[in-house]
Design an enzyme around this catalytic site. Sequence first.
Site, PDB file in Angstrom:
ATOM      1  CE  LYS A   1     -18.641  -5.597  -6.628  1.00 29.17           C
ATOM      2  NZ  LYS A   1     -18.949  -6.282  -5.395  1.00 29.17           N
TER       3      LYS A   1
ATOM      4  CG  ASP B   1      -2.176   0.843   1.000  1.00 28.73           C
ATOM      5  OD1 ASP B   1      -3.257   0.259   0.813  1.00 28.73           O
ATOM      6  OD2 ASP B   1      -2.074   2.096   0.982  1.00 28.73           O
TER       7      ASP B   1
ATOM      8  N   GLY C   1     -26.521   2.032   2.023  1.00 29.09           N
ATOM      9  CA  GLY C   1     -25.333   2.898   2.085  1.00 29.09           C
ATOM     10  C   GLY C   1     -24.106   2.042   1.860  1.00 29.09           C
TER      11      GLY C   1
ATOM     12  CE  LYS D   1     -22.197  -4.923   5.683  1.00 28.43           C
ATOM     13  NZ  LYS D   1     -22.402  -5.994   4.745  1.00 28.43           N
TER      14      LYS D   1
ATOM     15  CG  PHE E   1     -19.212 -11.025  -5.964  1.00 29.55           C
ATOM     16  CD1 PHE E   1     -20.096 -10.205  -6.653  1.00 29.55           C
ATOM     17  CD2 PHE E   1     -18.320 -11.801  -6.688  1.00 29.55           C
ATOM     18  CE1 PHE E   1     -20.094 -10.168  -8.049  1.00 29.55           C
ATOM     19  CE2 PHE E   1     -18.315 -11.776  -8.084  1.00 29.55           C
ATOM     20  CZ  PHE E   1     -19.203 -10.955  -8.766  1.00 29.55           C
ATOM     21  CG  LEU E   2     -15.146  -8.773   0.331  1.00 31.28           C
ATOM     22  CD1 LEU E   2     -15.500  -7.633   1.263  1.00 31.28           C
ATOM     23  CD2 LEU E   2     -13.711  -9.188   0.564  1.00 31.28           C
TER      24      LEU E   2
ATOM     25  CG  PHE F   1     -30.185  -7.956  -0.302  1.00 31.14           C
ATOM     26  CD1 PHE F   1     -29.497  -6.750  -0.248  1.00 31.14           C
ATOM     27  CD2 PHE F   1     -29.497  -9.112  -0.035  1.00 31.14           C
ATOM     28  CE1 PHE F   1     -28.146  -6.726   0.051  1.00 31.14           C
ATOM     29  CE2 PHE F   1     -28.157  -9.105   0.277  1.00 31.14           C
ATOM     30  CZ  PHE F   1     -27.476  -7.901   0.311  1.00 31.14           C
TER      31      PHE F   1
ATOM     32  CB  CYS G   1     -20.196  -1.701  -2.697  1.00 33.12           C
ATOM     33  SG  CYS G   1     -18.513  -2.222  -2.315  1.00 33.12           S
TER      34      CYS G   1
END
Length: 453
Positions: free
Chosen positions: A210, A30, A263, A326, A155-156, A255, A266
């Site tokens: 995605k 990074d 929120g 969340k 997709f995590l 869902f 993503c």
Amino acid sequence: MNISIIGTGYVGLVTGTCLSEFGMNVTCMDVDEIKIENLRRGILPIYEPGLLPLVEKNYRSGRLKFTTNLQETVESANTIFIAVGTPPRKDGSADLQYVLVAARSIAEHMNEYKVIVNKSTVPVGTGKQVKEVIQAVLDCRGLDIDFDVVSNPEFLREGAAVRDFMHPDRIVIGSESERAKEIMKSIYNVLYLIDTPFVFTSVETAELIKYASNAFLATKITFINEIANLCDKIGADVHHISKAMGLDERIGKYFLHPGPGYGGSCFPKDTKALVNIGQAFDVPMSLVQSVVSANENQKSYMIRKMERSLENLSGKVIGILGLAFKPETDDMREAPSITIIQELLKRGAIVKVYDPIAMDNARRFAFEQYKGTKNAEWDGSMDDTEIVYCENEYEALIGTDALVLITEWNEFRSLDLLKIKASMRGNHFFDLRNVYERSEVEPLGFVYEGVGR
Ligand code: NAD
């Protein structure tokens, strides 16, 4: 198998750690020196359940390394994942500057065949762009090195990231090259052995999968939110509707839980980016565009609900439980709490807040323009530039006119409501996640409002 990850944020750190747990040698790189230094000392930049022990174990074993050294990162690996951020630009399109800088840096140090894997969420055509950037740098360096670019979207879910990475619903691999495909297969061999479905496709298709997935989930949430708002008006119960709908296998039960709007890092950015991709190809994404605006409306609908019940928000003291977008994450990116709190302050309300994990991020990134006041220093008055930060859920509700539950952390599921009621000035309870039942709350003296029930 030697792997490098460029970008050690949510996705990069989880990917690197889990791949090292699968037995690979992984270097996580990074540009943020403090982040890397902290990781070496066992301090994670994010709150993610189950991640710390895996980082510690694999770092100690030497399979997981952290570095800021790009040359070492590129030269040591045959496969390099790009997992840098793709934040939204003003027009909603994904900002690719970090991805393209990463691609250029890889090319500057490339010494032999490499597979470059785009794990960041990127618009259709980015894989091709990354390939062109790398080729251009190699040409400048006068080198003829073979390489492949693969799209492998992630997709995590935050809050369940380790589990999701280790037990994904599917692995998507977009590649034009058989050689790269074989290398990707061997990286994910552990998942292959536990029967994880693999989707092999083109780079462009993988890129779109995605966005299509996230936009679909955001649409599902927005759909049930609108049904909930209708339930509010006609006195129907949205939970019964969700349950009955979800029992239809064609619909599925996930869902379909209403709330204050989606929120996070993503859904908001990916829905906007998909609208933008549609514009670029002259194909209107009208449904997704409606989802984007309906989600904004959902947040303001929450404010209108409070305004209607409390009559005038000016001077009202509002206790907010939960700030993160969340539970089980400290991520404040695009959290509905941000809009709700800003709107409450604009209307002259006094806002007291508590979140078990996200308080620091809230202070530093979401509410940096406001003065943060500790509850102990609060003298009962306040202007619209201040937020009262509290030590716990009970402190956040002392002297309030209303309790607003925004994030459904487990510790908010069994609150001592009698104690809370006794400490409040008023009796309004806005449960934006439908955690409680009206029948258990109203006998205690609360005026209860959920979402759509
Ligand atoms: P993040 O902001 O947490 O992490 C990005 C990291 O990249 C930062 O640490 C930053 O310092 C680093 N970085 C930027 N430029 C760099 C460079 N040139 N070299 C090295 N490091 C660099 O972002 P994130 O949430 O992990 O998201 C990364 C990508 O994955 C995004 O495209 C996102 O949409 C996608 N994604 C995120 C999630 C999620 O839940 N967060 C899930 C799936 C996909």
